[in-house]
Design a protein around this motif. Sequence first.
Motif, PDB file in Angstrom:
ATOM      1  N   HIS A   1       0.861  -1.188   0.000  1.00 49.09           N
ATOM      2  CA  HIS A   1       0.000   0.000   0.000  1.00 49.09           C
ATOM      3  C   HIS A   1       0.896   1.237   0.000  1.00 49.09           C
ATOM      4  O   HIS A   1       1.350   1.697   1.054  1.00 49.09           O
ATOM      5  CB  HIS A   1      -0.930   0.001   1.217  1.00 49.09           C
ATOM      6  N   ILE A   2       1.149   1.778  -1.174  1.00 53.65           N
ATOM      7  CA  ILE A   2       2.094   2.882  -1.310  1.00 53.65           C
ATOM      8  C   ILE A   2       1.563   4.151  -0.637  1.00 53.65           C
ATOM      9  O   ILE A   2       2.338   4.928  -0.074  1.00 53.65           O
ATOM     10  CB  ILE A   2       2.391   3.150  -2.794  1.00 53.65           C
ATOM     11  N   GLY A   3       0.256   4.367  -0.682  1.00 55.76           N
ATOM     12  CA  GLY A   3      -0.300   5.563  -0.043  1.00 55.76           C
ATOM     13  C   GLY A   3       0.015   5.597   1.444  1.00 55.76           C
ATOM     14  O   GLY A   3       0.445   6.631   1.983  1.00 55.76           O
ATOM     15  N   THR A   4      -0.189   4.471   2.133  1.00 56.28           N
ATOM     16  CA  THR A   4       0.128   4.401   3.569  1.00 56.28           C
ATOM     17  C   THR A   4       1.624   4.553   3.810  1.00 56.28           C
ATOM     18  O   THR A   4       2.055   5.244   4.755  1.00 56.28           O
ATOM     19  CB  THR A   4      -0.352   3.061   4.133  1.00 56.28           C
ATOM     20  N   LEU A   5       2.427   3.932   2.953  1.00 57.59           N
ATOM     21  CA  LEU A   5       3.876   4.020   3.084  1.00 57.59           C
ATOM     22  C   LEU A   5       4.352   5.463   2.925  1.00 57.59           C
ATOM     23  O   LEU A   5       5.174   5.953   3.719  1.00 57.59           O
ATOM     24  CB  LEU A   5       4.537   3.132   2.028  1.00 57.59           C
ATOM     25  N   LEU A   6       3.827   6.172   1.943  1.00 58.18           N
ATOM     26  CA  LEU A   6       4.236   7.562   1.718  1.00 58.18           C
ATOM     27  C   LEU A   6       3.773   8.471   2.850  1.00 58.18           C
ATOM     28  O   LEU A   6       4.456   9.448   3.193  1.00 58.18           O
ATOM     29  CB  LEU A   6       3.688   8.048   0.373  1.00 58.18           C
ATOM     30  N   GLN A   7       2.623   8.165   3.436  1.00 59.98           N
ATOM     31  CA  GLN A   7       2.146   8.973   4.571  1.00 59.98           C
ATOM     32  C   GLN A   7       3.107   8.844   5.747  1.00 59.98           C
ATOM     33  O   GLN A   7       3.419   9.847   6.424  1.00 59.98           O
ATOM     34  CB  GLN A   7       0.736   8.521   4.978  1.00 59.98           C
TER      35      GLN A   7
ATOM     36  N   ALA B   1      -1.673  11.126  -3.252  1.00 60.13           N
ATOM     37  CA  ALA B   1      -1.488   9.696  -3.533  1.00 60.13           C
ATOM     38  C   ALA B   1      -2.813   9.042  -3.879  1.00 60.13           C
ATOM     39  O   ALA B   1      -3.818   9.260  -3.198  1.00 60.13           O
ATOM     40  CB  ALA B   1      -0.854   9.004  -2.333  1.00 60.13           C
ATOM     41  N   ASP B   2      -2.795   8.254  -4.941  1.00 60.38           N
ATOM     42  CA  ASP B   2      -3.950   7.438  -5.320  1.00 60.38           C
ATOM     43  C   ASP B   2      -3.872   6.139  -4.521  1.00 60.38           C
ATOM     44  O   ASP B   2      -3.094   5.241  -4.836  1.00 60.38           O
ATOM     45  CB  ASP B   2      -3.912   7.162  -6.819  1.00 60.38           C
ATOM     46  N   THR B   3      -4.680   6.039  -3.487  1.00 59.11           N
ATOM     47  CA  THR B   3      -4.597   4.894  -2.575  1.00 59.11           C
ATOM     48  C   THR B   3      -5.094   3.591  -3.193  1.00 59.11           C
ATOM     49  O   THR B   3      -4.888   2.517  -2.623  1.00 59.11           O
ATOM     50  CB  THR B   3      -5.405   5.189  -1.303  1.00 59.11           C
ATOM     51  N   SER B   4      -5.733   3.681  -4.364  1.00 61.10           N
ATOM     52  CA  SER B   4      -6.223   2.447  -5.002  1.00 61.10           C
ATOM     53  C   SER B   4      -5.126   1.712  -5.761  1.00 61.10           C
ATOM     54  O   SER B   4      -5.319   0.577  -6.184  1.00 61.10           O
ATOM     55  CB  SER B   4      -7.369   2.774  -5.965  1.00 61.10           C
ATOM     56  N   ILE B   5      -3.975   2.351  -5.931  1.00 62.65           N
ATOM     57  CA  ILE B   5      -2.883   1.752  -6.706  1.00 62.65           C
ATOM     58  C   ILE B   5      -1.852   1.158  -5.756  1.00 62.65           C
ATOM     59  O   ILE B   5      -1.222   1.880  -4.967  1.00 62.65           O
ATOM     60  CB  ILE B   5      -2.213   2.792  -7.624  1.00 62.65           C
ATOM     61  N   LEU B   6      -1.704  -0.154  -5.797  1.00 61.57           N
ATOM     62  CA  LEU B   6      -0.706  -0.862  -5.000  1.00 61.57           C
ATOM     63  C   LEU B   6       0.458  -1.276  -5.894  1.00 61.57           C
ATOM     64  O   LEU B   6       0.326  -1.310  -7.116  1.00 61.57           O
ATOM     65  CB  LEU B   6      -1.320  -2.098  -4.330  1.00 61.57           C
TER      66      LEU B   6
ATOM     67  N   ILE C   1       7.948  21.077  -0.903  1.00 62.38           N
ATOM     68  CA  ILE C   1       8.253  19.717  -1.345  1.00 62.38           C
ATOM     69  C   ILE C   1       6.928  19.026  -1.668  1.00 62.38           C
ATOM     70  O   ILE C   1       6.037  18.973  -0.821  1.00 62.38           O
ATOM     71  CB  ILE C   1       9.013  18.925  -0.264  1.00 62.38           C
ATOM     72  N   ARG C   2       6.824  18.502  -2.881  1.00 66.82           N
ATOM     73  CA  ARG C   2       5.565  17.895  -3.329  1.00 66.82           C
ATOM     74  C   ARG C   2       5.816  16.425  -3.677  1.00 66.82           C
ATOM     75  O   ARG C   2       6.679  16.113  -4.490  1.00 66.82           O
ATOM     76  CB  ARG C   2       5.028  18.638  -4.550  1.00 66.82           C
ATOM     77  N   ILE C   3       5.043  15.541  -3.057  1.00 73.72           N
ATOM     78  CA  ILE C   3       5.146  14.101  -3.300  1.00 73.72           C
ATOM     79  C   ILE C   3       3.863  13.648  -3.994  1.00 73.72           C
ATOM     80  O   ILE C   3       2.764  13.919  -3.506  1.00 73.72           O
ATOM     81  CB  ILE C   3       5.336  13.323  -1.985  1.00 73.72           C
ATOM     82  N   ARG C   4       4.008  12.948  -5.138  1.00 78.49           N
ATOM     83  CA  ARG C   4       2.839  12.488  -5.899  1.00 78.49           C
ATOM     84  C   ARG C   4       2.975  11.008  -6.207  1.00 78.49           C
ATOM     85  O   ARG C   4       4.060  10.506  -6.521  1.00 78.49           O
ATOM     86  CB  ARG C   4       2.689  13.255  -7.211  1.00 78.49           C
ATOM     87  N   TRP C   5       1.853  10.288  -6.143  1.00 80.55           N
ATOM     88  CA  TRP C   5       1.783   8.869  -6.512  1.00 80.55           C
ATOM     89  C   TRP C   5       0.524   8.680  -7.340  1.00 80.55           C
ATOM     90  O   TRP C   5      -0.588   8.917  -6.892  1.00 80.55           O
ATOM     91  CB  TRP C   5       1.744   8.002  -5.257  1.00 80.55           C
ATOM     92  N   TRP C   6       0.701   8.278  -8.605  1.00 80.03           N
ATOM     93  CA  TRP C   6      -0.445   8.129  -9.498  1.00 80.03           C
ATOM     94  C   TRP C   6      -0.178   7.015 -10.511  1.00 80.03           C
ATOM     95  O   TRP C   6       0.933   6.499 -10.612  1.00 80.03           O
ATOM     96  CB  TRP C   6      -0.727   9.453 -10.215  1.00 80.03           C
ATOM     97  N   GLY C   7      -1.210   6.669 -11.246  1.00 77.25           N
ATOM     98  CA  GLY C   7      -1.101   5.619 -12.249  1.00 77.25           C
ATOM     99  C   GLY C   7      -1.759   6.016 -13.552  1.00 77.25           C
ATOM    100  O   GLY C   7      -2.629   6.887 -13.575  1.00 77.25           O
ATOM    101  N   ASP C   8      -1.319   5.371 -14.653  1.00 76.93           N
ATOM    102  CA  ASP C   8      -1.916   5.575 -15.973  1.00 76.93           C
ATOM    103  C   ASP C   8      -1.660   4.330 -16.816  1.00 76.93           C
ATOM    104  O   ASP C   8      -1.292   3.272 -16.284  1.00 76.93           O
ATOM    105  CB  ASP C   8      -1.369   6.842 -16.644  1.00 76.93           C
ATOM    106  N   ASP C   9      -1.850   4.447 -18.121  1.00 78.09           N
ATOM    107  CA  ASP C   9      -1.665   3.287 -19.008  1.00 78.09           C
ATOM    108  C   ASP C   9      -0.221   2.811 -19.045  1.00 78.09           C
ATOM    109  O   ASP C   9       0.045   1.656 -19.416  1.00 78.09           O
ATOM    110  CB  ASP C   9      -2.121   3.637 -20.431  1.00 78.09           C
ATOM    111  N   GLN C  10       0.712   3.680 -18.686  1.00 85.03           N
ATOM    112  CA  GLN C  10       2.133   3.321 -18.715  1.00 85.03           C
ATOM    113  C   GLN C  10       2.601   2.661 -17.434  1.00 85.03           C
ATOM    114  O   GLN C  10       3.764   2.275 -17.322  1.00 85.03           O
ATOM    115  CB  GLN C  10       2.975   4.578 -18.988  1.00 85.03           C
ATOM    116  N   GLY C  11       1.736   2.567 -16.435  1.00 83.77           N
ATOM    117  CA  GLY C  11       2.113   1.964 -15.155  1.00 83.77           C
ATOM    118  C   GLY C  11       1.834   2.904 -14.002  1.00 83.77           C
ATOM    119  O   GLY C  11       0.889   3.692 -14.036  1.00 83.77           O
ATOM    120  N   ALA C  12       2.675   2.823 -12.959  1.00 85.06           N
ATOM    121  CA  ALA C  12       2.540   3.685 -11.783  1.00 85.06           C
ATOM    122  C   ALA C  12       3.770   4.589 -11.686  1.00 85.06           C
ATOM    123  O   ALA C  12       4.858   4.238 -12.149  1.00 85.06           O
ATOM    124  CB  ALA C  12       2.403   2.840 -10.519  1.00 85.06           C
ATOM    125  N   HIS C  13       3.584   5.738 -11.036  1.00 87.39           N
ATOM    126  CA  HIS C  13       4.640   6.744 -11.012  1.00 87.39           C
ATOM    127  C   HIS C  13       4.700   7.426  -9.645  1.00 87.39           C
ATOM    128  O   HIS C  13       3.658   7.707  -9.039  1.00 87.39           O
ATOM    129  CB  HIS C  13       4.409   7.801 -12.093  1.00 87.39           C
TER     130      HIS C  13
END
Length: 440
Positions: free
Chosen positions: A282-288, A309-314, A343-355
Amino acid sequence: MNQNWHGTLIRHMLLLVTGCLVIGLITGYYGWSLAAGLGLYLAWTLKQLLRLHEWLRLHQPDEAPPDGYGLWGEVFDSIYHLQRRDQRVRGRLQAVIDRVQESTAALKDAVIMLDSDGNLEWWNRAAETLLGLKTPQDSGQPVTNLVRHPRFKEYFEQESYAEPLEIPSPTNDRVRIQLYLTRYGNNEHLMLVRDVTRIHQLEQMRKDFIANVSHELRTPLTVICGYLETLLDNVEEVNPRWSRALQQMQQQGGRMQTLLNDLLLLAKLEATDYPSDNQPVHIGTLLQSIKSDAQQLSGSKNQKITLEADTSILLKGSEAELRSAFSNLVFNAVKYTPAEGNIRIRWWGDDQGAHLSVQDSGIGIDSKHLPRLTERFYRVDSSRNSNTGGTGLGLAIVKHVLLRHRARMEISSVPGHGSTFTCHFAPAQVAQARVISAAE
């Protein structure tokens, strides 16, 4: 062949008509003479045409065309000269092909040509040694059926071949090979394979040396730091002149312990290709959690740290390794961003994967340093690193963690305007939270 064919045809027709008229003058039947003459000429022409058709259908590669007379003789002679010219051209091309094949056969590196579907078309002798290809039975076979290493299948199916792939040889596990793929023509592939066993052994010796030295230094350094801590706990019983020296010794001892820990972590990361605990994280929890630690590290600098962070993306992988990599990026941003910075931290996903991106408004990095940032002990500014207490291994650790998780890092920076570190994870590493919960 150099005569004017149109003129020749006209002369032949004039002679035919004149002959028919002369016969008609003798017999008195002008129409029938002309018709008979034209009919005979048409029959002769059809016969020559059938001879040409038969030769085209049944002739051997070097067989000359049939003999002919008149206009058809010119046609057959022209075909003969074209045939000889084509043979000379094919001979020159075959000579070039033979020279290319002889030169590639002498190479110690393997050269393999693949079609657009990845099927084997041609290879040199070195490919038979390094990859175990067999002539001619392997011709037309998919290369992934013959080189069965799972990493090669992933490498072949990806769109970019900027970096080579190193795997054990299919014929001998003790031989290490390095593969390069290049696209050419109509989406065809050229694959180059070289034996890098010696280089791999030297690299392994370097890794073993660093790991062994780090282990050997860890025990005496722990003893030294322990005694320094004991002395500082009883600083009132120590000569005041030694107090500052003991504090500096403890500080430098702590830095050495951090350095040894980073070296040991790198040695552990390099020992295997895949994380042993490959589970959805769960990357969202980890980043928090990392953000909370970064806030404490920031302290009085009063920096603004935001997390989207998009919490639906693991992400499938090792939580400990991902925490180490992500915290390195975030803590670096805190260290090199001035007070009141962003400082800005972003976690998201698209057709190319997760970023994952970590963007700061810090001092930035000159573009000439960017290609070498992930090298071990590479320092952009040694004085700056000594002030922040860095070991020069943080981004090297990030690089190795990303490699183990089938990811890559992109760095962009402008001096005086901050930096952005972006990690791109392949779609195969991504898991959706709703899929995991449904499975549970």
